[in-house]
Design an enzyme around this catalytic site. Structure first.
Site, mmCIF file in Angstrom:
data_model
loop_
_atom_site.group_PDB
_atom_site.id
_atom_site.type_symbol
_atom_site.label_atom_id
_atom_site.label_comp_id
_atom_site.label_asym_id
_atom_site.label_seq_id
_atom_site.Cartn_x
_atom_site.Cartn_y
_atom_site.Cartn_z
ATOM 1 N N ASP A 102 40.301 -25.548 -18.216
ATOM 2 C CA ASP A 102 39.091 -26.163 -18.781
ATOM 3 C C ASP A 102 39.040 -25.885 -20.288
ATOM 4 O O ASP A 102 40.079 -25.676 -20.930
ATOM 5 C CB ASP A 102 37.854 -25.638 -18.021
ATOM 6 C CG ASP A 102 36.703 -26.643 -18.014
ATOM 7 O OD1 ASP A 102 36.004 -26.744 -19.036
ATOM 8 O OD2 ASP A 102 36.492 -27.332 -16.987
ATOM 9 N N ASP A 103 37.865 -25.886 -20.855
ATOM 10 C CA ASP A 103 37.684 -25.742 -22.301
ATOM 11 C C ASP A 103 38.273 -24.408 -22.794
ATOM 12 O O ASP A 103 38.417 -23.471 -22.021
ATOM 13 C CB ASP A 103 36.183 -25.817 -22.629
ATOM 14 C CG ASP A 103 35.916 -26.310 -24.049
ATOM 15 O OD1 ASP A 103 36.854 -26.378 -24.874
ATOM 16 O OD2 ASP A 103 34.743 -26.637 -24.340
ATOM 17 N N LYS A 178 40.529 -33.625 -17.566
ATOM 18 C CA LYS A 178 39.065 -33.616 -17.443
ATOM 19 C C LYS A 178 38.515 -33.932 -18.825
ATOM 20 O O LYS A 178 38.864 -33.273 -19.807
ATOM 21 C CB LYS A 178 38.577 -32.242 -16.964
ATOM 22 C CG LYS A 178 37.057 -32.109 -16.989
ATOM 23 C CD LYS A 178 36.603 -30.751 -16.441
ATOM 24 C CE LYS A 178 35.107 -30.548 -16.668
ATOM 25 N NZ LYS A 178 34.658 -29.222 -16.167
ATOM 26 N N ASP A 180 35.263 -34.387 -21.149
ATOM 27 C CA ASP A 180 33.860 -33.961 -21.230
ATOM 28 C C ASP A 180 33.050 -34.833 -22.202
ATOM 29 O O ASP A 180 33.580 -35.786 -22.789
ATOM 30 C CB ASP A 180 33.824 -32.473 -21.621
ATOM 31 C CG ASP A 180 32.689 -31.716 -20.943
ATOM 32 O OD1 ASP A 180 31.721 -32.339 -20.492
ATOM 33 O OD2 ASP A 180 32.774 -30.466 -20.887
ATOM 34 N N GLU A 213 30.799 -37.114 -17.647
ATOM 35 C CA GLU A 213 29.681 -37.438 -18.547
ATOM 36 C C GLU A 213 28.346 -37.040 -17.924
ATOM 37 O O GLU A 213 27.291 -37.522 -18.326
ATOM 38 C CB GLU A 213 29.748 -38.866 -19.076
ATOM 39 C CG GLU A 213 29.590 -40.000 -18.088
ATOM 40 C CD GLU A 213 28.145 -40.292 -17.696
ATOM 41 O OE1 GLU A 213 27.734 -39.743 -16.667
ATOM 42 O OE2 GLU A 213 27.469 -41.076 -18.390
ATOM 43 N N TRP A 214 28.400 -36.116 -16.949
ATOM 44 C CA TRP A 214 27.230 -35.429 -16.397
ATOM 45 C C TRP A 214 26.252 -36.371 -15.675
ATOM 46 O O TRP A 214 25.081 -36.045 -15.499
ATOM 47 C CB TRP A 214 26.483 -34.644 -17.485
ATOM 48 C CG TRP A 214 27.367 -33.897 -18.435
ATOM 49 C CD1 TRP A 214 28.519 -33.241 -18.127
ATOM 50 C CD2 TRP A 214 27.171 -33.723 -19.854
ATOM 51 N NE1 TRP A 214 29.056 -32.670 -19.259
ATOM 52 C CE2 TRP A 214 28.255 -32.952 -20.331
ATOM 53 C CE3 TRP A 214 26.202 -34.150 -20.750
ATOM 54 C CZ2 TRP A 214 28.382 -32.591 -21.676
ATOM 55 C CZ3 TRP A 214 26.319 -33.790 -22.089
ATOM 56 C CH2 TRP A 214 27.393 -33.024 -22.549
ATOM 57 N N GLY A 215 26.727 -37.548 -15.296
ATOM 58 C CA GLY A 215 25.856 -38.465 -14.575
ATOM 59 C C GLY A 215 24.783 -39.094 -15.433
ATOM 60 O O GLY A 215 23.844 -39.701 -14.915
ATOM 61 N N ASP A 217 24.636 -41.706 -17.669
ATOM 62 C CA ASP A 217 24.465 -43.164 -17.698
ATOM 63 C C ASP A 217 24.902 -43.804 -16.378
ATOM 64 O O ASP A 217 25.611 -44.811 -16.385
ATOM 65 C CB ASP A 217 25.245 -43.774 -18.865
ATOM 66 C CG ASP A 217 24.569 -43.515 -20.194
ATOM 67 O OD1 ASP A 217 24.125 -44.466 -20.842
ATOM 68 O OD2 ASP A 217 24.479 -42.328 -20.588
ATOM 69 N N ARG A 231 31.692 -37.262 -12.757
ATOM 70 C CA ARG A 231 30.598 -36.352 -12.462
ATOM 71 C C ARG A 231 29.309 -37.157 -12.327
ATOM 72 O O ARG A 231 29.056 -38.098 -13.092
ATOM 73 C CB ARG A 231 30.469 -35.332 -13.595
ATOM 74 C CG ARG A 231 31.540 -34.225 -13.514
ATOM 75 C CD ARG A 231 31.107 -33.107 -12.592
ATOM 76 N NE ARG A 231 29.870 -32.556 -13.114
ATOM 77 C CZ ARG A 231 29.836 -31.688 -14.124
ATOM 78 N NH1 ARG A 231 30.946 -31.226 -14.673
ATOM 79 N NH2 ARG A 231 28.675 -31.237 -14.567
ATOM 80 N N ASP A 235 25.976 -29.640 -14.898
ATOM 81 C CA ASP A 235 26.833 -28.575 -14.345
ATOM 82 C C ASP A 235 26.183 -27.867 -13.158
ATOM 83 O O ASP A 235 24.977 -27.601 -13.153
ATOM 84 C CB ASP A 235 27.117 -27.505 -15.413
ATOM 85 C CG ASP A 235 28.129 -27.980 -16.435
ATOM 86 O OD1 ASP A 235 28.559 -29.148 -16.376
ATOM 87 O OD2 ASP A 235 28.480 -27.158 -17.304
#
Ligand code: NAG
Ligand code: NAG
Ligand code: NAG
Ligand code: NAG
Length: 423
Positions: A102-103, A178, A180, A213-215, A217, A231, A235
């Site tokens: 990850d990051d 992945k 982000d 994009e964390w859901g 849009d 996603r 998180d």
């Protein structure tokens, strides 16, 4: 048509349970009744039609990701040790093949050629060497970047560098990205995510594309053609409240999942210590039923026996990896309390998976009536308990009922043993 009314009723009752098949008319017997094979009632050729066509994600991805347990405390040693542990524990053989960084793997600045550079302190051998190591074990390597000017931990982002970065990832032998959503300059994700899809495609290397994009849009509505998973929520954190909230949010998008593209309610917290054994078992059971990616987020070099037992449950994994690829859903919830919940979905071979989930802190009886499961009243089924690894009963009819402990989730496969269509 004389049977148009019954056809409509059948369609409506199925749609109530499986809105994934809106527009697909389930097969109806001559007498207007659903057959047992209509447990698996729809034409699956529609699944995946809207999904990214890179050949990947025929079933949800499985593997490990560094973030939930290590956050920024990563280096090439811990990534290699994790790959070793996937092999030595047998988890790789069960399907957990992606080792995803990850990051925080990258330096704070690009080099003079504009390329991303692995942090020389933590990844001194570079990503290509790491990919070789991972591939040497028969595993696949994932990396992380961001559809913005920086990653969330303020490393360089890939926005407007899509082609260069994709080429570098492909050159290194990366198998998974992945991507982000931090520092996104307020540009719509529908504009920022497709360029990386196209850049990855242009490399000629098959790379899994995981949209994060964390859901924000409603990605289920557009991301199927862009990525292999997206996603649907913010998180996850290592708590019952977070896990249950996220399960409910992800459920809303069930009808958009299918082979080639999956809803992603975020990585597993199983084994990280913030939930009880039964809560983690619920987490794993529901993620498996929802066809969520099974990306382990704990320290697999040092798992407890309980953690391993959960993550290595072959029967639960088989539900997640079922070739039919239909996301199971919440089909009923006790009206006032929401304590007793039934989650279910169709599996290949005319079978059904049914989770009886107690969301409250008293023991409750959770029951699933056939009508709620879309089963014909005359159908009887055999019942397999996926956590006890036992066949419970050979001929159950009408309803499935069980006492469920607080925060526990029973998980069953129902296989029809009769399919009465006699008039
Ligand atoms: C690598 O990271 C792990 C996990 O954070 C840590 O325990 C270990 O000390 C680090 N090793 C080196 C050489 O930095
Ligand atoms: C690129 O996209 C085309 C069209 O969708 C697809 O057939 C091909 O497999 C893709 N190639 C890669 C490497 O992803
Ligand atoms: C975890 O998520 C829950 C539910 O969204 C939230 O209430 C809680 O504040 C979060 N905890 C942390 C430590 O972020
Ligand atoms: C292994 O996990 C246990 C908790 O389950 C922890 O107490 C211990 O410090 C861990 N050991 C290492 C080497 O990380």
């Amino acid at each position: 048509m004389s049977d148009s009314r019954s056809l409509l009723l059948v369609s409506l009752s199925l749609l109530a349970i499986y809105p994934a098949i809106a527009g697909i008319v389930p097969p109806v017997l001559d007498n207007g009744q659903r057959s047992a094979s209509s447990l698996n009632p729809f034409d699956t050729s529609n699944y995946g039609k809207l999904q990214l066509d890179n050949g990947l994600a025929r079933t949800p991805q499985m593997g490990w990701n560094s973030w939930n347990f290590l956050a920024c405390n990563i280096n090439e040693t811990v990534i290699k040790e994790t790959a070793d542990a996937l092999i030595s524990t047998g988890l790789a053989d069960l399907g957990y093949i992606y080792v995803n960084i990850d990051d925080c793997w990258s330096s704070l600045l690009r080099n003079s050629k504009g390329q991303l550079v692995p942090d020389p302190k933590t990844f001194p051998s570079g990503i290509k060497a790491l990919a070789d190591y991972i591939h040497g074990k028969g595993l696949k390597l994932g990396i992380y970047s961001d559809a913005g000017s920086f990653t969330c931990q303020v490393r360089p982002g890939s926005l407007y560098h899509e082609n260069d970065d994709a080429e570098l990832f492909a050159y290194w032998g990366v198998d998974y990205l992945k991507y982000d959503n931090c520092y996104n300059l307020g540009i719509k994700p529908q504009k920022r995510y497709p360029p990386m899809r196209d850049a990855l495609n242009s490399t000629g290397r098959t790379i899994f594309y995981s949209i994060c994009e964390w859901g924000e849009d409603d990605p289920a509505l557009w991301a199927g053609k862009v990525g292999n998973s997206w996603r649907t929520t913010d998180d996850i954190n290592d708590s019952w409240a977070s896990m249950t909230t996220i399960a409910d949010l992800n459920d809303k998008w069930a009808s958009y999942a299918g082979p080639g593209g999956w809803n992603d309610p975020d990585m597993l917290e199983v084994g990280n210590g913030g939930m009880t054994y039964l809560e983690y078992r619920s987490h794993f059971s529901i993620w498996a039923l929802m066809k969520a990616p099974l990306l382990i987020g704990c320290d697999i070099r040092n798992m407890t026996a309980e953690t391993f037992e959960i993550l290595s449950n072959k029967e639960v994994i088989a539900v997640n990896q079922d070739p039919l690829g239909v996301q199971g859903r919440k089909v009923s919830s006790a009206e006032e309390t929401g304590c007793s919940q039934v989650w279910a979905g169709p599996l290949s071979g005319g079978r059904l998976v049914v989770n009886l989930w107690n969301r409250c802190s008293n023991s409750v009886t959770v029951g699933a009536k056939w009508e709620v499961l879309g089963l014909d009243t005359s159908t009887s089924v055999s019942v397999r308990d996926l956590w006890k690894h036992e066949n419970m009963a050979e001929k159950v009819a009408g309803a499935l009922e069980s006492q469920v402990d607080p925060h526990d989730c029973k998980m069953y496969i129902l296989t029809p043993t009769t399919s009465h269509s006699s008039i």
